[in-house]
Design an enzyme around this catalytic site. Structure first.
Site, PDB file in Angstrom:
ATOM      1  N   LYS A   1       0.790  -1.244   0.000  1.00 26.96           N
ATOM      2  CA  LYS A   1       0.000   0.000   0.000  1.00 26.96           C
ATOM      3  C   LYS A   1       0.816   1.285   0.000  1.00 26.96           C
ATOM      4  CE  LYS A   1      -3.326  -1.079  -0.687  1.00 26.96           C
ATOM      5  NZ  LYS A   1      -3.608  -1.762  -1.999  1.00 26.96           N
TER       6      LYS A   1
ATOM      7  N   HIS B   1       6.920  -7.283  -2.462  1.00 23.94           N
ATOM      8  CA  HIS B   1       6.748  -6.632  -1.156  1.00 23.94           C
ATOM      9  C   HIS B   1       7.716  -7.223  -0.127  1.00 23.94           C
ATOM     10  CE1 HIS B   1       3.293  -4.417  -2.421  1.00 23.94           C
ATOM     11  NE2 HIS B   1       2.446  -5.412  -2.431  1.00 23.94           N
TER      12      HIS B   1
ATOM     13  N   SER C   1      -4.754   2.531   4.389  1.00 27.97           N
ATOM     14  CA  SER C   1      -4.895   1.941   3.066  1.00 27.97           C
ATOM     15  C   SER C   1      -4.903   0.407   3.147  1.00 27.97           C
ATOM     16  CB  SER C   1      -3.740   2.424   2.182  1.00 27.97           C
ATOM     17  OG  SER C   1      -3.875   1.946   0.882  1.00 27.97           O
TER      18      SER C   1
END
Ligand code: A3P
Length: 294
Positions: free
Chosen positions: A46, A107, A137
């Site tokens: 995010k 990620h 988020s």
């Protein structure tokens, strides 16, 4: 009717919680072979990954909007470690069919990245976003993405974020890990808030890192094509290709607000004070210039 999707649980790899299907296929991720020409875009979830991916693809294609609309984001720039209950490592399978230079999304925290990225000297772009907006988020994303673990209530979610119990682990350790290595390795470290404040400046910096020079016209074009509104309308950049049984758009859009400071609409004054105290303590060993408003 579309199949009902079951939310994943988290399991740990070297102490980092990841979606269970990713852990099942971990050997394949670890053995991934990067090439020197590859470019990795890595973030804590995010932080503005999709936005940066769109900018990078446009830079690499001279601002050609049609070329960049050739396929959805995750097909153009596969998600390295991803596996779901239905598809084991689709990102790697796809990457193995692509010729370098490949643009790869991940990620993973720095200690879990496949070694070949460092051995091959691939360029790495790291995007960081202030933790309060990241938390908000991520919460909405977990509400809408039926593959992600159940977010539970908002107050408990904050606790999980602060304790590093969400998927991909501690935000604090993630941003620090890349920050500490950025000058020793080929890492361009950038901030969501800077992109929001001055997209033209940040796009030019990314282009420079990639060895490109953008004319004024191309730069302006890329700025326009990567605004929140433009990307929200672009079916190849807004994840509308993900079926509704996986992304529940009644819960939230993928491109939800795209702002700096939306945390003010979510954190109560007490929650904010507790978050702030924990932030100052946890980040005291590493000064990273995060901004919570612009
Ligand atoms: P919000 O949930 O705050 O709206 P990621 O791609 O890493 O999953 O990050 C998603 C976040 O980046 C979402 O934040 C999304 O709206 C925001 N985002 C995506 N494209 C953007 C853009 N062009 N401008 C600003 N924010 C953008």
């Amino acid at each position: 009717m579309a199949d009902k999707v079951t939310r994943c649980t988290l399991q740990e790899v070297h102490g980092i919680p990841l979606l269970e299907p990713i852990v099942q296929h971990w050997e394949k991720v670890e053995a991934f072979q990067a090439f020197p020409e590859d470019l990795l875009i890595v973030t804590y979830p995010k932080a503005g990954t999709t936005w940066t991916q769109e900018i990078v693809d446009l830079i690499l294609h001279g601002g050609d909007a049609e070329m960049v609309r050739r396929a959805p984001t995750n097909t153009r720039m596969p998600f390295l470690e991803f596996s779901s209950p239905k598809a084991s490592h689709p990102g790697i399978t796809q990457l193995e069919k692509m010729d370098p230079p490949r643009v790869i999304k991940s990620h993973l925290p720095i200690q879990l990245l496949p070694k070949s990225f460092w051995e091959s000297g691939s360029k790495v772009i790291y995007v960081a976003r202030n933790p309060k907006d990241t938390l908000v988020s991520y919460f909405h994303f977990d509400r809408m993405n039926m593959v992600q673990p159940e977010p539970g209530p908002w107050s408990g979610y904050q606790k999980k974020f602060m304790e590093g119990q969400l998927g991909w682990g501690s935000w604090y350790e993630h941003v620090k890990g890349y920050w500490k290595e950025k000058d020793k390795r080929n890492i361009h470290y950038l901030f969501f808030e800077d992109m929001k404040e001055n997209p033209a400046r940040e796009i030019q910096r990314i282009a420079k890192f990639l060895g490109h020079r953008l004319s004024e016209d191309i730069l302006n074009n890329i700025v326009q094509l990567t605004t929140f509104d433009a990307m929200r309308e672009n079916p190849m950049a807004n994840y509308s290709s993900v079926p509704g049984n996986i992304f529940d758009r009644k819960a939230s859009d993928f491109l939800r607000k795209g702002e700096v400071g939306d945390w003010k609409n979510h954190l109560s004054p007490e929650e904010n004070a507790a978050f702030e105290k924990h932030y100052v303590e946890t980040m005291s060993d590493c000064e990273i210039p995060f901004r919570f408003v612009i």
